[in-house]
Design an enzyme around this catalytic site. Structure first.
Site, PDB file in Angstrom:
ATOM      1  N   ASN A  12      59.036  90.984  -3.073  1.00 22.10           N
ATOM      2  CA  ASN A  12      57.957  91.350  -2.158  1.00 22.10           C
ATOM      3  C   ASN A  12      58.480  91.308  -0.714  1.00 22.10           C
ATOM      4  OD1 ASN A  12      55.756  90.979  -0.306  1.00 22.10           O
ATOM      5  ND2 ASN A  12      54.418  90.571  -2.028  1.00 22.10           N
ATOM      6  N   GLU A  75      50.601  96.671  -4.016  1.00 19.24           N
ATOM      7  CA  GLU A  75      49.496  95.702  -4.078  1.00 19.24           C
ATOM      8  C   GLU A  75      48.380  96.153  -3.163  1.00 19.24           C
ATOM      9  OE1 GLU A  75      49.842  91.536  -3.171  1.00 19.24           O
ATOM     10  OE2 GLU A  75      51.620  91.445  -4.402  1.00 19.24           O
ATOM     11  N   THR A 106      47.079  85.782  -0.430  1.00 25.45           N
ATOM     12  CA  THR A 106      46.127  86.019  -1.516  1.00 25.45           C
ATOM     13  C   THR A 106      45.806  84.677  -2.160  1.00 25.45           C
ATOM     14  OG1 THR A 106      47.332  88.079  -1.834  1.00 25.45           O
ATOM     15  CG2 THR A 106      45.678  87.523  -3.475  1.00 25.45           C
ATOM     16  N   GLU A 156      48.851  89.796 -13.944  1.00 28.80           N
ATOM     17  CA  GLU A 156      49.802  88.936 -13.232  1.00 28.80           C
ATOM     18  C   GLU A 156      49.120  87.582 -13.043  1.00 28.80           C
ATOM     19  OE1 GLU A 156      52.037  90.562  -9.998  1.00 28.80           O
ATOM     20  OE2 GLU A 156      52.261  88.609  -9.035  1.00 28.80           O
TER      21      GLU A 156
HETATM   22  N1  PXP Z   1      52.017  88.446  -6.583  1.00 32.45           N
HETATM   23  C1  PXP Z   1      50.898  88.770  -5.907  1.00 32.45           C
HETATM   24  C2  PXP Z   1      49.833  89.522  -6.638  1.00 32.45           C
HETATM   25  C3  PXP Z   1      50.731  88.447  -4.553  1.00 32.45           C
HETATM   26  O1  PXP Z   1      49.598  88.762  -3.899  1.00 32.45           O
HETATM   27  C4  PXP Z   1      51.785  87.793  -3.885  1.00 32.45           C
HETATM   28  C5  PXP Z   1      51.656  87.487  -2.433  1.00 32.45           C
HETATM   29  O2  PXP Z   1      51.534  88.641  -1.696  1.00 32.45           O
HETATM   30  C6  PXP Z   1      52.940  87.497  -4.627  1.00 32.45           C
HETATM   31  C7  PXP Z   1      53.018  87.814  -5.966  1.00 32.45           C
HETATM   32  C8  PXP Z   1      54.122  86.856  -3.984  1.00 32.45           C
HETATM   33  O3  PXP Z   1      53.800  85.597  -3.526  1.00 32.45           O
HETATM   34  P1  PXP Z   1      54.822  84.857  -2.576  1.00 32.45           P
HETATM   35  O4  PXP Z   1      54.964  85.661  -1.348  1.00 32.45           O
HETATM   36  O5  PXP Z   1      54.183  83.525  -2.364  1.00 32.45           O
HETATM   37  O6  PXP Z   1      56.120  84.753  -3.352  1.00 32.45           O
END
Ligand code: PXP
Length: 250
Positions: A12, A75, A106, A156
Site C-alpha cells: 500500500n 481501495e 480505516t 479482507e
Molecule cells: N487493508 C486495508 C483494507 C486498509 O484500509 C489498509 C489501510 O489503508 C491496509 C490494508 C494497510 O494497513 P497498514 O497501512 O496499517 O499496513
C-alpha cells in the site's frame, strides 16, 4: 515440514502520497514508489482514494494503471462517486472499506450485515466490469456470511486489533484475536471466499497471520513506508516477503 501455497504481498503506497501532500509538493511520487515496489517483488499495489484525497489523488490512478504490470487493488468507500471512478478505470481489484472523514486510518470493518441490500446492488456493476471485489471486514461469522451473500469474491480480514494488542502487550487479547482471525480465515474459505488480511502488520506481527493455510494475500502499507525511511523501500519489501515465505514453509 509443511509447505503452503504462496501468499501475495500487496504494498500500500498511500503514505508516500501522504508525505507528498503534507507539503503540496510533487515528491515523493507514489507512482515511483509503486514501480519500485513492483521491481522489488511486490505482488500487487494497493492505493486508497479517500473522499478527502488525503492519500492518492484522482490523477495518480491513471499514473498507476499506466505504470504497473502487477495488479492494482483500488481501495474505496462504497459511494456513488467512487463507483463511477472504479468503473471508469476498471482496476484489477476493488476493496470496499468504511470511511469516516475524522478517522486517522480505516478504523473498523465494513458493516456488511447492516448494508446488505445497498452493497449487493453496489457490487454487481463492479463484478460485471471484471473487478474482483473485496470487502474489508472484522473477523465475525455474520459479516463473513453477509459478504458471501452480497456477491463479493474476497474478504479482507482486519488485523488492526491483533496488532494493537500485540504492541500494547495485552497478551490474552492478542491471542484471542489471533485465534479468531485464524478461525474466520478457515470459515470464509469454506464458504468459497478468497481470504486476504491486513492493517497494522509489521515484521513482528506478520508471521503468524501469514501462516494461515487458506490465506491468499496480505496488504501492508504504513509499516513498510515507515521502515523504508531507515532501510529503503526495496529492502523493507524484500524482508517482508522473506518473513511471509518463511511463515509458509515452517
Ligand atoms: N487493508 C486495508 C483494507 C486498509 O484500509 C489498509 C489501510 O489503508 C491496509 C490494508 C494497510 O494497513 P497498514 O497501512 O496499517 O499496513
Amino acid at each position: 515440514m509443511t509447505i503452503l501455497t504462496d501468499v501475495r504481498l500487496g504494498v500500500n503506497i498511500d503514505h508516500v502520497a501522504t508525505i507528498r501532500n503534507a507539503r503540496g509538493s510533487m515528491y515523493p511520487d507514489p507512482i515511483e514508489a509503486a514501480v519500485l515496489a513492483q521491481n522489488e517483488g511486490a505482488d500487487g499495489i494497493t492505493a486508497h482514494l479517500r473522499e478527502d484525497r488525503r492519500h492518492i489523488r484522482d490523477e495518480d490512478i491513471d499514473g498507476l494503471i499506466a505504470a504497473l504490470n502487477i495488479p492494482l487493488n483500488f481501495e474505496m468507500a462504497a459511494t456513488e462517486e467512487m463507483q463511477k471512478i472504479a468503473l471508469k478505470h476498471k482496476p484489477h481489484a476493488v476493496c470496499l472499506v468504511p470511511e469516516k472523514r475524522e478517522e486517522r486510518t480505516t478504523e473498523g470493518g465494513l458493516d456488511v450485515l447492516k448494508e446488505e441490500t445497498k452493497l449487493e446492488a453496489f457490487i454487481k456493476p463492479l463484478n460485471n466490469a471484471g473487478c474482483r471485489v473485496s470487502l474489508f471486514i472484522a473477523a465475525v461469522p455474520a459479516q463473513v456470511e453477509a459478504a458471501k451473500r452480497v456477491g463479493a469474491a474476497v474478504v479482507e480480514l482486519h488485523t488492526g486489533a491483533y496488532c494493537d494488542y500485540y504492541y500494547e502487550s495485552k497478551h490474552s487479547n492478542c491471542e484471542a484475536e489471533f485465534e479468531n482471525l485464524k478461525k474466520m480465515c478457515g470459515y470464509a474459505h469454506s464458504l468459497g471466499l478468497e481470504v486476504h488480511a491486513g492493517h497494522g502488520l509489521t515484521f513482528e506481527t506478520v508471521g503468524p497471520i501469514a501462516a494461515f493455510p487458506e490465506l491468499k494475500e496480505l496488504n501492508i502499507g504504513h509499516f513498510l513506508i515507515s521502515d523504508a525511511v531507515f532501510n529503503g523501500l526495496g529492502a523493507s519489501i524484500k524482508k517482508m516477503k522473506k518473513l511471509i515465505e518463511e511463515a509458509r514453509t515452517s
